[in-house]
Design a protein around this motif. Structure first.
Motif, PDB file in Angstrom:
ATOM      1  N   VAL A  54       0.816  -1.214   0.000  1.00  0.00           N
ATOM      2  CA  VAL A  54       0.000   0.000   0.000  1.00  0.00           C
ATOM      3  C   VAL A  54       0.854   1.270   0.000  1.00  0.00           C
ATOM      4  O   VAL A  54       0.448   2.285  -0.565  1.00  0.00           O
ATOM      5  CB  VAL A  54      -1.010   0.030   1.176  1.00  0.00           C
ATOM      6  N   ASN A  55       2.035   1.210   0.584  1.00  0.00           N
ATOM      7  CA  ASN A  55       2.874   2.404   0.609  1.00  0.00           C
ATOM      8  C   ASN A  55       3.503   2.730  -0.740  1.00  0.00           C
ATOM      9  O   ASN A  55       4.136   3.772  -0.908  1.00  0.00           O
ATOM     10  CB  ASN A  55       3.962   2.274   1.677  1.00  0.00           C
ATOM     11  N   LYS A  56       3.309   1.843  -1.734  1.00  0.00           N
ATOM     12  CA  LYS A  56       3.757   2.125  -3.100  1.00  0.00           C
ATOM     13  C   LYS A  56       2.688   2.895  -3.884  1.00  0.00           C
ATOM     14  O   LYS A  56       2.951   3.379  -4.987  1.00  0.00           O
ATOM     15  CB  LYS A  56       4.043   0.820  -3.846  1.00  0.00           C
ATOM     16  N   LEU A  57       1.467   2.973  -3.325  1.00  0.00           N
ATOM     17  CA  LEU A  57       0.330   3.538  -4.048  1.00  0.00           C
ATOM     18  C   LEU A  57       0.197   5.039  -3.797  1.00  0.00           C
ATOM     19  O   LEU A  57       0.867   5.607  -2.927  1.00  0.00           O
ATOM     20  CB  LEU A  57      -0.952   2.821  -3.613  1.00  0.00           C
ATOM     21  N   SER A  58      -0.695   5.675  -4.571  1.00  0.00           N
ATOM     22  CA  SER A  58      -0.983   7.095  -4.366  1.00  0.00           C
ATOM     23  C   SER A  58      -2.140   7.291  -3.404  1.00  0.00           C
ATOM     24  O   SER A  58      -2.149   8.235  -2.607  1.00  0.00           O
ATOM     25  CB  SER A  58      -1.330   7.758  -5.710  1.00  0.00           C
ATOM     26  N   LEU A  59      -3.121   6.384  -3.477  1.00  0.00           N
ATOM     27  CA  LEU A  59      -4.341   6.526  -2.673  1.00  0.00           C
ATOM     28  C   LEU A  59      -5.017   5.174  -2.540  1.00  0.00           C
ATOM     29  O   LEU A  59      -5.052   4.398  -3.503  1.00  0.00           O
ATOM     30  CB  LEU A  59      -5.306   7.504  -3.368  1.00  0.00           C
ATOM     31  N   ILE A  60      -5.557   4.894  -1.344  1.00  0.00           N
ATOM     32  CA  ILE A  60      -6.487   3.774  -1.196  1.00  0.00           C
ATOM     33  C   ILE A  60      -7.814   4.330  -0.700  1.00  0.00           C
ATOM     34  O   ILE A  60      -7.847   5.331   0.026  1.00  0.00           O
ATOM     35  CB  ILE A  60      -5.962   2.649  -0.270  1.00  0.00           C
ATOM     36  N   THR A  61      -8.907   3.668  -1.095  1.00  0.00           N
ATOM     37  CA  THR A  61     -10.247   4.218  -0.817  1.00  0.00           C
ATOM     38  C   THR A  61     -11.146   3.187  -0.130  1.00  0.00           C
ATOM     39  O   THR A  61     -12.164   2.781  -0.691  1.00  0.00           O
ATOM     40  CB  THR A  61     -10.910   4.698  -2.122  1.00  0.00           C
ATOM     41  N   PRO A  62     -10.804   2.752   1.079  1.00  0.00           N
ATOM     42  CA  PRO A  62     -11.662   1.771   1.756  1.00  0.00           C
ATOM     43  C   PRO A  62     -12.964   2.393   2.251  1.00  0.00           C
ATOM     44  O   PRO A  62     -13.001   3.583   2.586  1.00  0.00           O
ATOM     45  CB  PRO A  62     -10.798   1.335   2.949  1.00  0.00           C
ATOM     46  N   ASN A  63     -14.030   1.581   2.292  1.00  0.00           N
ATOM     47  CA  ASN A  63     -15.227   2.064   2.978  1.00  0.00           C
ATOM     48  C   ASN A  63     -14.981   1.943   4.478  1.00  0.00           C
ATOM     49  O   ASN A  63     -13.921   1.477   4.922  1.00  0.00           O
ATOM     50  CB  ASN A  63     -16.486   1.316   2.518  1.00  0.00           C
TER      51      ASN A  63
END
Length: 245
Positions: free
Chosen positions: A131-140
């Motif tokens: 996840v730290n490689k990503l720009s954004l995560i969008t969990p509910n």
């Protein structure tokens, strides 16, 4: 074509068109970006239930990503349902090998609203480095609580976090963006209008935000614009399948 940035949805195929690749494609078109797609899984589902799921081999998924990124100047990528942490990691590695600076948004669909499990929860512990490689995560809100309990939330200096408020018991519809260790509360834009539950609303929001990032908006503005888009979608009609406008 040069006026529209290219965006890839890497997601499942939903024959109802409410979620996954078809839904993302509709959102990209309305958001004025050029939408491309890679299928991670074939599902049999309707707006109210998921009946079956068949994962595509990861090598086929990464090969399709490679071909698209080699051919088109991709600005942003949205990732939907993935089998497990390793499946996600290989997708992210392939995307970033094609363009290290591409914006990557993951909508971490752990299970459907109808309680169909998509993600192998046994591999959750492996998510932290991905996840730290990503720009954004969008969990509910429910997914956020699972990730928080397992200490799997991203470092907000590396990957932003948008906690969607559609499943909250308090402050329904209020989202929270966490970026660079700061929380930004995103209130509903309309308080007096009626919203209707929609199949695939998480897919629509994450792909709308991805489109905004591709167009050069910063994270806060992209999330605000995405919220405006999803609210129009939720108000579009009373059925479980929304319309895009």
């Amino acid at each position: 074509m040069q006026e529209r940035p290219y965006v890839i949805s890497i997601a499942g195929f939903d024959p109802s068109g409410g979620a996954g690749l078809l839904s993302d494609s509709k959102t990209f078109e309305q958001s004025k970006v050029m939408g491309l797609g890679v299928c991670t899984a074939l599902t049999l589902q309707t707006a109210s239930k998921c009946l079956s799921l068949e994962w595509r081999p990861i090598d086929e998924v990464t090969e399709a990503i490679h071909v698209l990124m080699e051919t088109y100047p991709v600005s942003a990528v949205k990732i939907g349902i993935v089998k497990d942490a390793e499946f996600l990691n290989k997708i992210v590695e392939t995307v970033q090998k094609g363009n290290l600076h591409v914006k990557v948004v993951w909508d971490p669909v752990l299970k459907s609203t109808s309680e169909f499990n998509f993600f192998d929860l046994e591999t959750l512990s492996q998510l932290k480095t991905v996840v730290n490689k990503l720009s954004l995560i969008t969990p509910n809100y429910n997914e956020y609580n699972v990730l928080k309990e397992k200490n799997l939330l991203p470092d907000s200096n590396k990957c932003s976090l948008l906690i969607k408020g559609g499943h909250r018991d308090d402050h329904l519809g209020t989202d929270v963006l966490v970026e660079n260790e700061k929380e930004i509360v995103l209130q509903p834009n309309s308080h007096n209008e009626e919203y209707f539950p929609k199949h695939g609303s998480g897919c629509v929001l994450s792909s709308a935000i991805t489109a905004e990032l591709a167009k050069g908006e910063n994270m806060k503005t992209a999330c605000r614009n995405g919220k405006l888009y999803i609210e129009k979608f939720l108000k579009s009609n009373s059925s479980l399948l929304g319309t895009h406008s």
